[in-house]
Enzyme design. Structure first.
Site, short mmCIF file in Angstrom:
data_model
loop_
_atom_site.label_atom_id
_atom_site.label_comp_id
_atom_site.label_asym_id
_atom_site.label_seq_id
_atom_site.Cartn_x
_atom_site.Cartn_y
_atom_site.Cartn_z
N SER A 153 0.84 -1.20 0.00
CA SER A 153 0.00 0.00 0.00
C SER A 153 0.87 1.24 0.00
O SER A 153 1.94 1.25 0.65
CB SER A 153 -0.88 0.01 1.24
OG SER A 153 -1.48 1.28 1.39
N TYR A 166 -0.95 -0.77 9.99
CA TYR A 166 -1.14 -1.08 8.57
C TYR A 166 0.14 -0.78 7.77
O TYR A 166 0.56 -1.57 6.92
CB TYR A 166 -2.32 -0.24 8.08
CG TYR A 166 -2.79 -0.47 6.69
CD1 TYR A 166 -3.56 -1.58 6.35
CD2 TYR A 166 -2.52 0.47 5.69
CE1 TYR A 166 -4.03 -1.75 5.07
CE2 TYR A 166 -2.99 0.30 4.40
CZ TYR A 166 -3.75 -0.81 4.09
OH TYR A 166 -4.21 -0.98 2.81
N LYS A 170 2.36 -3.30 5.57
CA LYS A 170 2.44 -3.12 4.12
C LYS A 170 3.87 -2.92 3.64
O LYS A 170 4.22 -3.34 2.53
CB LYS A 170 1.55 -1.95 3.70
CG LYS A 170 0.05 -2.24 3.85
CD LYS A 170 -0.36 -3.52 3.14
CE LYS A 170 -1.84 -3.58 2.84
NZ LYS A 170 -2.23 -4.88 2.24
#
Ligand code: NAI
Length: 298
Positions: A153, A166, A170
């Site tokens: 991401s 997150y 990622k």
């Protein structure tokens, strides 16, 4: 040149009940792949479960004349990941492609993030991608062929407020992808990662409604199709993709500054040279990176 087809190939797509994964699964199936549509069927934060979303995508594929099977295993557990790959082997006899796409969000500003929120997000994205790839790897190795597509991401590559969990997961997937690229090379296994941008339930509150079509997941899936195809020439790379644009993202280091015995003050005084980007070096192996530091010393 011929269309990219997957006849006789078997693809496992995780988190394929909604959003990007759903689109990847539909597109791979439309091009002849036998698809295992995995989805735990929970909420955006990973709570709950339902067999509905995966079953619906399988129904859509079947309606279009494709072949697919639904699977609702949790990719964040070794048992779930093993059972998912076992489904591919039992139903279709092999596994050629793994698209690690399943994901959840537990956004919180750093000062408020709990250990549980951190662990839960890493478990699905990082651990899940490791576990599903690990379960598929020996079968790919044995057949001398495999394609793995991980989902990173921009939040991980470049950082984002409220996403410490997150972003860690990622960016971790970049390391996993590069290492899989190196370790899979001799067995014909290629691994790449995408860093997508798309209109899904994960992002629908971030973009204005009129962007829904321009940012459709179907603008991301063609890259996944190419990375999953036998003709893909590349491994260990990361691509930013969304709204019809595809770009390589690479990790590079600047030319650097060195001294035989650097002091903290000398580092301070040469800070601009240390920050310089050009001419950059883009190592493809650890050895190349080490070489950059060692060559001026020897
Ligand atoms: P989504 O929420 O529509 O899809 C994620 C799917 O993963 C859901 O269907 C969910 O049920 C499934 N899932 C969650 N935990 C699971 C588990 N343990 N086992 C099996 N399935 C599980 O979200 P979206 O946007 O389609 O996300 C897909 C991937 O793309 C995620 O990895 C996400 O982080 C990534 N991504 C998406 C971006 C976007 O702009 N939509 C931006 C950057 C990355």
């Amino acid at each position: 040149m011929a269309d990219l087809r997957f006849d006789g190939k078997v693809a496992v797509v995780t988190g394929a009940g909604h959003g990007l994964g759903r689109s990847h699964a539909l597109m791979l199936a439309a091009r002849g792949a036998n698809v295992v549509v995995n989805d735990l069927g929970g909420a955006l934060d990973g709570t709950g479960a339902s067999t509905g979303p995966a079953a619906e995508v399988v129904e859509l594929i079947a309606k279009d004349g494709g072949r697919a099977v639904a699977n609702a295993d949790d990719v964040s557990t070794p048992e779930g990941a093993d059972a998912l790959i076992r489904t591919a082997l039992d139903v279709f006899g092999r596994v050629d492609v793994v698209v690690n796409n399943a994901g959840i969000l537990r956004d919180k500003s750093f000062g408020k993030m709990t250990v549980e929120e951190f662990d839960a997000v890493l478990a699905v994205h990082a651990r899940g991608s490791f576990l599903v790839s690990r379960a598929a790897f020996p079968h790919m190795k044995e057949q001398g062929y495999g394609r793995i597509v991980n989902t990173s991401s921009p939040s991980g590559l470049f950082g984002n407020f409220g996403q410490a969990n997150y972003a860690t997961a990622k960016m971790g997937l970049v390391g996993l992808t590069k290492t899989l690229g190196i370790e899979g090379a001799r067995a014909g296994i290629k691994a790449n990662a995408i860093a997508p941008m798309a209109w899904t339930r994960m992002t629908e509150t971030l973009f204005p409604a009129e962007y829904a079509r321009k940012l459709g997941p179907e603008k991301v899936s063609p890259l996944v199709v190419f990375l999953a195809h036998e003709s893909c020439p590349t491994s260990g790379e990361v691509f930013s993709v969304g709204a019809g644009r595809v770009a390589r993202v690479f990790v590079a280091e600047g030319p650097g500054w060195r001294a035989d015995d650097p002091s903290a003050e000398a580092i301070r005084d040469n800070w601009d040279a240390i920050l310089a980007e050009q001419p950059y070096l883009q190592p493809t192996t650890l050895g190349e990176q080490w070489g950059a530091s060692l060559k001026e010393m020897l």
